[in-house]
Design a protein around this motif. Structure first.
Motif, PDB file in Angstrom:
ATOM      1  N   ALA A  67       1.618   3.620  -3.363  1.00 45.20           N
ATOM      2  CA  ALA A  67       1.477   4.825  -3.485  1.00 45.20           C
ATOM      3  C   ALA A  67       2.713   5.839  -3.897  1.00 45.20           C
ATOM      4  CB  ALA A  67       1.283   4.801  -2.406  1.00 45.20           C
ATOM      5  N   ALA A  92       0.423  -1.060  -0.280  1.00 52.23           N
ATOM      6  CA  ALA A  92       0.300  -0.140  -0.045  1.00 52.23           C
ATOM      7  C   ALA A  92       0.900   1.418  -0.313  1.00 52.23           C
ATOM      8  CB  ALA A  92      -0.989   0.178   1.236  1.00 52.23           C
ATOM      9  N   CYS A  93       1.753   0.946   0.620  1.00 49.74           N
ATOM     10  CA  CYS A  93       3.402   2.258   0.970  1.00 49.74           C
ATOM     11  C   CYS A  93       3.983   2.484  -0.415  1.00 49.74           C
ATOM     12  CB  CYS A  93       3.790   3.034   1.709  1.00 49.74           C
ATOM     13  SG  CYS A  93       4.395   3.805   2.416  1.00 49.74           S
TER      14      CYS A  93
END
Length: 224
Positions: free
Chosen positions: A103, A99-100
């Motif tokens: 992103a 998710a990081c």
């Protein structure tokens, strides 16, 4: 027996999303100028930034804008700091989550592709067929290069997350064996964990540098 990957789950006593706030702790560690004469920490930080700026400028090429190297230097410092935070106990490792990392990689890749296809259409098409490619293989090379361009953000994100998870898992497995180990085995495990911690510190720097360098190379390909 719980899942081994549960050590990477974001957990909090108040059941909030405050774990992700650890990514912004970098703002408190950046040296600031409070005096007329800069401190030694600021002078060392300036030397590192200057060296990285020169290297990123070479990778981006002569047609870069002035602020482009600083974008990738900031990205590298952000990832490196989050990687180092994961080496401390009871601190959430945001860089080990897709998710990081997605992103970070997906918006960069999308901006490069949109900018390149709208401004340098012929140049982007020429990248799909490498030089000296036989006429028979041109159609296949276009398909292969298109797929390789599409999976670039995924490979950037998976490379970063997988390297962070691998070292943390190994250190966790060794750490779980210390409670039932004998004295000699305990010393061996502690010595091994010290070596792994040193290697993980090197991996934290290398992976952030690789992420920034590959992103800068993708940026240079989308500009003429």
């Amino acid at each position: 027996m719980t899942n081994l990957f549960s050590i990477f789950d974001p957990a909090s006593s108040i059941q909030s999303y405050s774990n992700w706030l650890s990514s912004f702790l970098l703002l408190f560690f950046i040296p600031s100028i409070f005096w007329l004469i800069p401190s030694r920490i600021f002078f060392m930080f300036y030397k590192i930034i200057n060296k990285l700026f020169m290297e990123m400028s070479i990778l981006l090429g002569p047609n870069k804008s002035f602020g482009s190297p600083m974008l990738f230097i900031t990205l590298m410092l952000f990832i490196m700091f989050n990687n180092f935070l994961g080496l401390f106990p009871y601190i959430f490792t945001s860089s080990s989550h897709l998710a990081c990392s997605m992103a970070l990689s997906l918006p960069l890749w999308l901006s490069f592709m949109i900018y390149g296809w709208f401004n340098f259409y012929n140049h982007m098409l020429a990248h799909l067929v490498p030089q000296s490619t036989p006429n028979v293989l041109m159609s296949f090379m276009v398909i292969i290069e298109t797929i390789s361009n599409i999976i670039r953000p995924l490979t950037l994100a998976v490379r970063l997350s997988a390297n962070m998870i691998a070292g943390h898992l190994l250190m966790t497995l060794l750490g779980n064996q210390t409670s039932n180990a004998y004295f000699l085995t305990l010393y061996i495990l502690l010595f091994t964990q010290i070596i792994l911690l040193t290697l993980e510190s090197a991996v934290a720097i290398i992976q952030s540098y690789v992420f920034a360098v590959l992103s800068s190379l993708y940026s240079s390909e989308s500009s003429y």
